[in-house]
Design an enzyme around this catalytic site. Structure first.
Site, PDB file in Angstrom:
ATOM      1  N   ARG A   1      39.428  30.103  35.392  1.00  0.00           N
ATOM      2  CA  ARG A   1      39.273  29.076  36.446  1.00  0.00           C
ATOM      3  C   ARG A   1      38.721  27.764  35.877  1.00  0.00           C
ATOM      4  O   ARG A   1      37.900  27.091  36.517  1.00  0.00           O
ATOM      5  CB  ARG A   1      38.355  29.580  37.576  1.00  0.00           C
ATOM      6  CG  ARG A   1      38.855  30.792  38.342  1.00  0.00           C
ATOM      7  CD  ARG A   1      40.143  30.525  39.098  1.00  0.00           C
ATOM      8  NE  ARG A   1      40.489  31.612  39.964  1.00  0.00           N
ATOM      9  CZ  ARG A   1      41.223  32.666  39.575  1.00  0.00           C
ATOM     10  NH1 ARG A   1      41.692  32.754  38.341  1.00  0.00           N
ATOM     11  NH2 ARG A   1      41.506  33.628  40.442  1.00  0.00           N
TER      12      ARG A   1
ATOM     13  N   SER B   1      39.045  32.044  47.069  1.00  0.00           N
ATOM     14  CA  SER B   1      37.750  32.557  46.583  1.00  0.00           C
ATOM     15  C   SER B   1      36.771  31.397  46.492  1.00  0.00           C
ATOM     16  O   SER B   1      37.095  30.356  45.931  1.00  0.00           O
ATOM     17  CB  SER B   1      37.885  33.155  45.186  1.00  0.00           C
ATOM     18  OG  SER B   1      38.729  34.265  45.195  1.00  0.00           O
TER      19      SER B   1
ATOM     20  N   GLU C   1      33.694  27.983  42.969  1.00  0.00           N
ATOM     21  CA  GLU C   1      35.037  27.764  42.391  1.00  0.00           C
ATOM     22  C   GLU C   1      35.697  26.451  42.852  1.00  0.00           C
ATOM     23  O   GLU C   1      36.190  25.690  42.019  1.00  0.00           O
ATOM     24  CB  GLU C   1      35.944  28.957  42.702  1.00  0.00           C
ATOM     25  CG  GLU C   1      37.217  28.897  41.885  1.00  0.00           C
ATOM     26  CD  GLU C   1      38.381  29.615  42.524  1.00  0.00           C
ATOM     27  OE1 GLU C   1      38.548  30.806  42.260  1.00  0.00           O
ATOM     28  OE2 GLU C   1      39.146  28.971  43.271  1.00  0.00           O
TER      29      GLU C   1
HETATM   30  P1  FAD Z   1      43.844  20.343  45.462  1.00  0.00           P
HETATM   31  O1  FAD Z   1      42.956  21.214  46.259  1.00  0.00           O
HETATM   32  O2  FAD Z   1      44.517  19.210  46.150  1.00  0.00           O
HETATM   33  O3  FAD Z   1      42.998  19.763  44.218  1.00  0.00           O
HETATM   34  C1  FAD Z   1      42.209  20.624  43.431  1.00  0.00           C
HETATM   35  C2  FAD Z   1      41.688  19.822  42.230  1.00  0.00           C
HETATM   36  O4  FAD Z   1      42.771  19.392  41.433  1.00  0.00           O
HETATM   37  C3  FAD Z   1      40.949  18.529  42.633  1.00  0.00           C
HETATM   38  O5  FAD Z   1      39.947  18.269  41.677  1.00  0.00           O
HETATM   39  C4  FAD Z   1      42.042  17.475  42.546  1.00  0.00           C
HETATM   40  O6  FAD Z   1      41.542  16.177  42.329  1.00  0.00           O
HETATM   41  C5  FAD Z   1      42.820  17.971  41.342  1.00  0.00           C
HETATM   42  N1  FAD Z   1      44.244  17.579  41.352  1.00  0.00           N
HETATM   43  C6  FAD Z   1      45.178  17.923  42.287  1.00  0.00           C
HETATM   44  N2  FAD Z   1      46.395  17.442  41.912  1.00  0.00           N
HETATM   45  C7  FAD Z   1      46.201  16.793  40.728  1.00  0.00           C
HETATM   46  C8  FAD Z   1      47.055  16.088  39.830  1.00  0.00           C
HETATM   47  N3  FAD Z   1      48.365  15.974  40.052  1.00  0.00           N
HETATM   48  N4  FAD Z   1      46.506  15.545  38.713  1.00  0.00           N
HETATM   49  C9  FAD Z   1      45.191  15.656  38.450  1.00  0.00           C
HETATM   50  N5  FAD Z   1      44.321  16.307  39.265  1.00  0.00           N
HETATM   51  C10 FAD Z   1      44.830  16.868  40.375  1.00  0.00           C
HETATM   52  N6  FAD Z   1      43.448  29.938  43.051  1.00  0.00           N
HETATM   53  C11 FAD Z   1      43.689  30.813  42.043  1.00  0.00           C
HETATM   54  O7  FAD Z   1      43.493  30.489  40.865  1.00  0.00           O
HETATM   55  N7  FAD Z   1      44.131  32.086  42.311  1.00  0.00           N
HETATM   56  C12 FAD Z   1      44.372  32.521  43.560  1.00  0.00           C
HETATM   57  O8  FAD Z   1      44.768  33.668  43.747  1.00  0.00           O
HETATM   58  C13 FAD Z   1      44.139  31.617  44.631  1.00  0.00           C
HETATM   59  N8  FAD Z   1      44.341  32.018  45.913  1.00  0.00           N
HETATM   60  C14 FAD Z   1      44.091  31.160  46.935  1.00  0.00           C
HETATM   61  C15 FAD Z   1      44.286  31.598  48.244  1.00  0.00           C
HETATM   62  C16 FAD Z   1      44.047  30.759  49.319  1.00  0.00           C
HETATM   63  C17 FAD Z   1      44.266  31.258  50.719  1.00  0.00           C
HETATM   64  C18 FAD Z   1      43.593  29.420  49.085  1.00  0.00           C
HETATM   65  C19 FAD Z   1      43.344  28.497  50.229  1.00  0.00           C
HETATM   66  C20 FAD Z   1      43.371  28.981  47.777  1.00  0.00           C
HETATM   67  C21 FAD Z   1      43.613  29.841  46.693  1.00  0.00           C
HETATM   68  N9  FAD Z   1      43.420  29.438  45.360  1.00  0.00           N
HETATM   69  C22 FAD Z   1      43.672  30.306  44.332  1.00  0.00           C
HETATM   70  C23 FAD Z   1      42.906  28.074  45.059  1.00  0.00           C
HETATM   71  C24 FAD Z   1      44.019  26.978  45.038  1.00  0.00           C
HETATM   72  O9  FAD Z   1      45.185  27.414  45.679  1.00  0.00           O
HETATM   73  C25 FAD Z   1      44.370  26.551  43.609  1.00  0.00           C
HETATM   74  O10 FAD Z   1      43.233  26.061  42.940  1.00  0.00           O
HETATM   75  C26 FAD Z   1      45.460  25.465  43.588  1.00  0.00           C
HETATM   76  O11 FAD Z   1      45.904  25.247  42.271  1.00  0.00           O
HETATM   77  C27 FAD Z   1      44.991  24.130  44.176  1.00  0.00           C
HETATM   78  O12 FAD Z   1      46.146  23.313  44.327  1.00  0.00           O
HETATM   79  P2  FAD Z   1      46.135  22.061  45.285  1.00  0.00           P
HETATM   80  O13 FAD Z   1      47.402  21.303  45.041  1.00  0.00           O
HETATM   81  O14 FAD Z   1      45.878  22.460  46.664  1.00  0.00           O
HETATM   82  O15 FAD Z   1      44.918  21.229  44.672  1.00  0.00           O
HETATM   83  N1  EPU Z   2      35.487  43.637  46.929  1.00  0.00           N
HETATM   84  C1  EPU Z   2      34.527  44.175  47.734  1.00  0.00           C
HETATM   85  N2  EPU Z   2      34.222  43.550  48.897  1.00  0.00           N
HETATM   86  C2  EPU Z   2      34.848  42.408  49.284  1.00  0.00           C
HETATM   87  C3  EPU Z   2      35.827  41.841  48.444  1.00  0.00           C
HETATM   88  C4  EPU Z   2      36.143  42.477  47.256  1.00  0.00           C
HETATM   89  O1  EPU Z   2      33.933  45.212  47.418  1.00  0.00           O
HETATM   90  O2  EPU Z   2      34.541  41.917  50.374  1.00  0.00           O
HETATM   91  C5  EPU Z   2      35.877  44.359  45.704  1.00  0.00           C
HETATM   92  C6  EPU Z   2      37.270  44.994  45.920  1.00  0.00           C
HETATM   93  O3  EPU Z   2      37.157  46.241  46.519  1.00  0.00           O
HETATM   94  C7  EPU Z   2      37.817  45.087  44.528  1.00  0.00           C
HETATM   95  C8  EPU Z   2      37.144  43.902  43.828  1.00  0.00           C
HETATM   96  O4  EPU Z   2      36.062  43.454  44.636  1.00  0.00           O
HETATM   97  O5  EPU Z   2      37.402  46.266  43.918  1.00  0.00           O
HETATM   98  C9  EPU Z   2      38.104  42.743  43.559  1.00  0.00           C
HETATM   99  O6  EPU Z   2      38.656  42.286  44.792  1.00  0.00           O
HETATM  100  P1  EPU Z   2      40.070  41.541  44.868  1.00  0.00           P
HETATM  101  O7  EPU Z   2      41.122  42.346  44.173  1.00  0.00           O
HETATM  102  O8  EPU Z   2      40.310  41.144  46.273  1.00  0.00           O
HETATM  103  O9  EPU Z   2      39.883  40.248  43.953  1.00  0.00           O
HETATM  104  P2  EPU Z   2      38.694  39.218  43.780  1.00  0.00           P
HETATM  105  O10 EPU Z   2      38.009  39.483  42.484  1.00  0.00           O
HETATM  106  O11 EPU Z   2      37.855  39.142  44.989  1.00  0.00           O
HETATM  107  C10 EPU Z   2      40.161  37.583  42.384  1.00  0.00           C
HETATM  108  C11 EPU Z   2      40.436  36.125  42.349  1.00  0.00           C
HETATM  109  C12 EPU Z   2      41.481  35.763  43.384  1.00  0.00           C
HETATM  110  C13 EPU Z   2      42.761  36.508  43.052  1.00  0.00           C
HETATM  111  C14 EPU Z   2      42.464  38.009  43.086  1.00  0.00           C
HETATM  112  C15 EPU Z   2      43.653  38.821  42.604  1.00  0.00           C
HETATM  113  C16 EPU Z   2      38.478  34.996  41.513  1.00  0.00           C
HETATM  114  C17 EPU Z   2      37.285  34.161  41.835  1.00  0.00           C
HETATM  115  N3  EPU Z   2      39.219  35.367  42.545  1.00  0.00           N
HETATM  116  O12 EPU Z   2      39.548  37.867  43.643  1.00  0.00           O
HETATM  117  O13 EPU Z   2      41.740  34.365  43.289  1.00  0.00           O
HETATM  118  O14 EPU Z   2      43.787  36.201  43.969  1.00  0.00           O
HETATM  119  O15 EPU Z   2      41.368  38.298  42.179  1.00  0.00           O
HETATM  120  O16 EPU Z   2      43.808  38.638  41.229  1.00  0.00           O
HETATM  121  O17 EPU Z   2      38.705  35.299  40.342  1.00  0.00           O
HETATM  122  C18 EPU Z   2      41.039  32.238  44.116  1.00  0.00           C
HETATM  123  O18 EPU Z   2      40.714  31.964  42.951  1.00  0.00           O
HETATM  124  O19 EPU Z   2      40.935  31.414  45.059  1.00  0.00           O
HETATM  125  C19 EPU Z   2      41.573  33.569  44.413  1.00  0.00           C
HETATM  126  C20 EPU Z   2      41.896  33.963  45.642  1.00  0.00           C
END
Ligand code: FAD
Ligand code: EPU
Length: 344
Positions: A170, A244, A340
């Site tokens: 991240r 997250s 994050e």
């Molecule tokens: P923004 O939120 O618009 O911007 C994020 C940052 O990037 C800011 O600092 C912004 O200034 C910068 N930025 C944006 N575009 C540019 C550009 N073109 N050039 C330079 N800087 C820029 N993240 C994960 O890693 N794994 C996940 O599984 C995951 N699951 C998610 C689930 C949900 C429901 C949500 C809401 C978010 C999740 N995220 C996850 C976080 C998010 O989706 C990612 O970080 C994504 O890459 C952000 O993209 P964005 O375009 O919305 O960026």
């Molecule tokens: N868990 C709990 N309680 C909760 C949530 C999770 O006990 O309320 C336990 C689950 O049971 C599991 C473990 O935590 O054993 C991991 O949970 P999960 O698989 O949901 O993933 P996470 O670690 O909570 C991370 C990333 C997610 C990504 C998923 C799948 C980070 C900070 N988050 O979540 O990324 O989608 O793994 O790879 O690394 C994001 O970055 O925004 C994001 C959603």
């Protein structure tokens, strides 16, 4: 079109951030073509617009303050293409404003596997390198080739190799304040010609086996991951959130052993260098926060790592709840949680 002809003032960003915070931007422009960047740079240099900048993609990793005293540049550059074939890889390029999930589906539909584990992550291609997006055992860096960015310090475009981006969990050189001078315009990926699925995370293998048996494609893996994600994570269209809220903390083996001795059910995974990642969602749940709220911000009922907008939340409300959770986790487990999303 001249970029500044799209310049607007006092613009609400409520529908431009997935947490749904009703922030007001002093200056706002929509960036749709590369040639507009030069105008924008000149305007920024000559101070006709706010000096601070915020590059905005899908707003899915941002927690905004009420007032954004900055020039907000909404990156809407479009285009994607296959640019080269090597012996082992197909190189694909996408402009920064492309929707990430649609880009992943486009690669899969062209028979190119690799990005399927990163399906359904909200946001844009241009933001994906910022925190080296990751999910289900893969990270962007596993397939990253290079990117192009415009540097607001020098006024020039430059390319970054994978090494130069310094990707980590991240994180990248673009995530801290020092990396905010770069507006990413295009990202290229090297997708393997021979597909190697990664299905070891959580329930992925089990669900695939149940639904598809032993023969499966990148599209099947993508579909299963979408299904798992939809069952756990709130849809921002229904409930405001930023995914997250904290990173999973990385601790030494010694520290992890102490915690597991006191709490045998603690969820942890080995990572490089004899360290362990602890599941922050588990730590937060143990502190009793799952499903709870503080004023207008809550902890999601199905995933304690996700903070949600209960209606009308402000950046200040989010900070307050985050601080209380951090304090409780620190007190109970002596572990500090890093936030994050990016606070603006
Ligand atoms: P923004 O939120 O618009 O911007 C994020 C940052 O990037 C800011 O600092 C912004 O200034 C910068 N930025 C944006 N575009 C540019 C550009 N073109 N050039 C330079 N800087 C820029 N993240 C994960 O890693 N794994 C996940 O599984 C995951 N699951 C998610 C689930 C949900 C429901 C949500 C809401 C978010 C999740 N995220 C996850 C976080 C998010 O989706 C990612 O970080 C994504 O890459 C952000 O993209 P964005 O375009 O919305 O960026
Ligand atoms: N868990 C709990 N309680 C909760 C949530 C999770 O006990 O309320 C336990 C689950 O049971 C599991 C473990 O935590 O054993 C991991 O949970 P999960 O698989 O949901 O993933 P996470 O670690 O909570 C991370 C990333 C997610 C990504 C998923 C799948 C980070 C900070 N988050 O979540 O990324 O989608 O793994 O790879 O690394 C994001 O970055 O925004 C994001 C959603």
């Amino acid at each position: 079109m001249n970029t500044l002809s799209t310049l607007q003032h006092q613009v609400s960003l409520k529908t431009s951030n997935t947490f749904g915070i009703d922030a007001i931007a002093d200056d706002f422009v929509l960036l749709e073509t590369l040639t507009q960047i030069e105008d924008l740079y000149r305007a920024w240099k000559s101070s006709t617009v706010a000096k601070a900048r915020l590059f905005l993609g899908g707003g899915s990793n941002l927690i905004l303050s009420d007032r954004i005293s900055a020039l907000v540049v909404k990156v809407a550059l479009k285009g994607r293409q296959i640019v080269a074939q090597t012996n082992d890889h197909t190189i694909v390029a996408a402009a920064a404003g492309e929707n990430w999930h649609e880009f992943v589906q486009w690669t899969i539909s062209r028979g190119l596997g690799g990005l399927e584990n990163l399906s359904l992550i909200p946001g844009t291609v241009g933001a994906a390198p910022i925190q080296n997006i990751g999910a289900y055992g893969r990270e962007l860096k596993d397939f990253f080739y290079r990117l192009t960015a415009f540097d607001f310090e020098t006024g020039e475009f430059r390319q970054f190799s994978k090494e130069e981006c310094r990707f980590a969990y991240r994180d990248s050189i673009f995530k801290p304040a020092s990396g905010k001078r770069f507006l990413i315009t295009e990202v290229q990926f090297a997708l393997p010609r021979v597909w190697k699925p990664e299905i070891s995370y959580g329930d992925v293998a089990q669900l695939l086996q149940k639904q598809r048996g032993d023969q499966f494609t990148p599209q099947d893996v993508s579909d299963v991951i979408c299904e798992i994600r939809q069952s756990k994570l709130p849809d921002p269209k229904q409930i405001g959130n930023a995914g997250s809220f904290f990173k999973n903390p990385v601790v030494s083996r010694e520290r992890r052993d102490q915690i597991v001795q006191a709490y045998p059910l603690c969820v942890s995974y080995p990572v490089e260098g004899e360290h362990f990642k602890l599941a922050a969602g588990w730590l937060i749940e143990q502190c009793g926060w799952k499903g709870k709220s503080l004023e207008r911000v809550g902890v999601f009922e199905k995933q304690a790592l996700v903070l949600v907008n209960r209606g009308g939340a402000t950046g200040k409300d989010v900070r307050e709840l985050a601080a209380q959770i951090q304090a409780d986790v620190a007190q109970k487990f002596s572990v500090s949680l890093d936030v994050e999303p990016v606070f603006i």
